[in-house]
Design an enzyme around this catalytic site. Structure first.
Site, PDB file in Angstrom:
ATOM      1  CB  SER A   3      -0.747  -0.019   1.293  1.00  0.00           C
ATOM      2  OG  SER A   3      -1.529   1.240   1.163  1.00  0.00           O
ATOM      3  CE1 TYR A  42      -4.414  -2.359   4.934  1.00  0.00           C
ATOM      4  CE2 TYR A  42      -3.220  -0.023   4.452  1.00  0.00           C
ATOM      5  CZ  TYR A  42      -3.845  -1.276   3.852  1.00  0.00           C
ATOM      6  OH  TYR A  42      -3.780  -1.592   2.642  1.00  0.00           O
ATOM      7  CE  LYS A  70      -1.085  -4.129   3.205  1.00  0.00           C
ATOM      8  NZ  LYS A  70      -1.153  -5.225   2.374  1.00  0.00           N
TER       9      LYS A  70
END
Length: 255
Positions: free
Chosen positions: A147, A160, A164
């Site tokens: 991402s 999150y 990542k």
């Protein structure tokens, strides 16, 4: 007479491909691109009915696709499945999970759920496919869907982002280890892409306005924006590319 170079092949004919998170969204788009390029594509996901529909649609185009019900958070299941159905020449791991909250409200349950899929699951499925290739003495391309949030911070996205950023770290380390075996490891880092996974975000007009202001090209992404990139990284056209991330973010991280 000048001798012109030959354009590298984007064909995946004769290549076996595993795509996780393949029942919808980015994963299905990747499976479509790689099947159209001639790959023998195994679509993996938890939702059996959705998988069957996707495989039927791909086979209906005359492409080679099959289904594998798989939960990448279950490491033992992943190990058994990859050993049984592999080796795979290409891995595209598009399985992912997000639970967005302010950092002060993160629960251990949410943290573990996100990490089990985005980091632990990604790590071990990459490891398993790499082991199969190395044992078979075959080159390969391993791609994790990361991402843009692996390169910047995001409000309400601490967990999150952490997951990542970690994927980017193990990608570089594995690329160093597996390079001498001709097994490449890379990531694709999309911006906000319109999929069923991101519906909640795009249902908020203020959030969409903020996203479009951050994306320098002035529009949000669609799954088609990812398809060319995954084909490039999967194919021999990217044979000198490893240990890096391909940002498809419309200029978000250019600031």
């Amino acid at each position: 007479m000048i001798e012109l170079p030959s354009t590298p092949s984007f064909s995946l004919a004769g290549k076996r491909v595993l795509v996780t998170g393949a029942s919808s969204g980015i994963g299905l788009a990747c499976a479509t691109a790689l099947a159209e390029a001639g790959g023998e594509v195994v679509l993996a996901a938890r939702r059996e009915e959705k998988l069957k529909e996707a495989v039927e649609a791909l086979n209906g185009r005359g492409w080679n696709a099959s289904a594998l019900q798989l939960d990448i958070a279950d490491v033992l299941e992943v190990q058994v499945s990859v050993e049984r159905h592999g080796p795979f020449d290409v891995l595209v791991n598009s399985a992912g999970l997000a639970r967005h909250t302010p950092a002060t409200q993160t629960t251990p349950e949410d943290f573990d759920a996100v990490m089990n899929v985005n980091l632990r699951g990604a790590y071990f499925i990459t490891q398993c496919v790499a082991k199969g290739l190395i044992e078979a003495g075959r080159p390969g391309s391993l791609i994790n869907m990361s991402s843009q949030m692996a390169h910047v911070g995001g409000i309400d996205r601490a967990v999150y982002c952490a997951s990542k950023f970690a994927v980017e770290g193990f990608t570089k380390a594995m690329a160093l280890e597996f390079g001498p075996k001709q097994v490449r490891v890379n990531t694709i880092c999309p911006t906000f892409i319109r999929t069923p996974f991101t519906e909640q975000t795009f249902d908020n007009p203020e959030r969409v306005k903020w996203i479009e202001q951050k994306i320098k090209l002035g529009r949000t992404g669609v799954v088609e924006d990812i398809m060319g990139a995954v084909l490039y990284l999967a194919s021999d056209a990217s044979s000198l590319v490893t240990g890096t991330s391909m940002l498809i973010d419309g200029g978000w991280t250019a600031d």
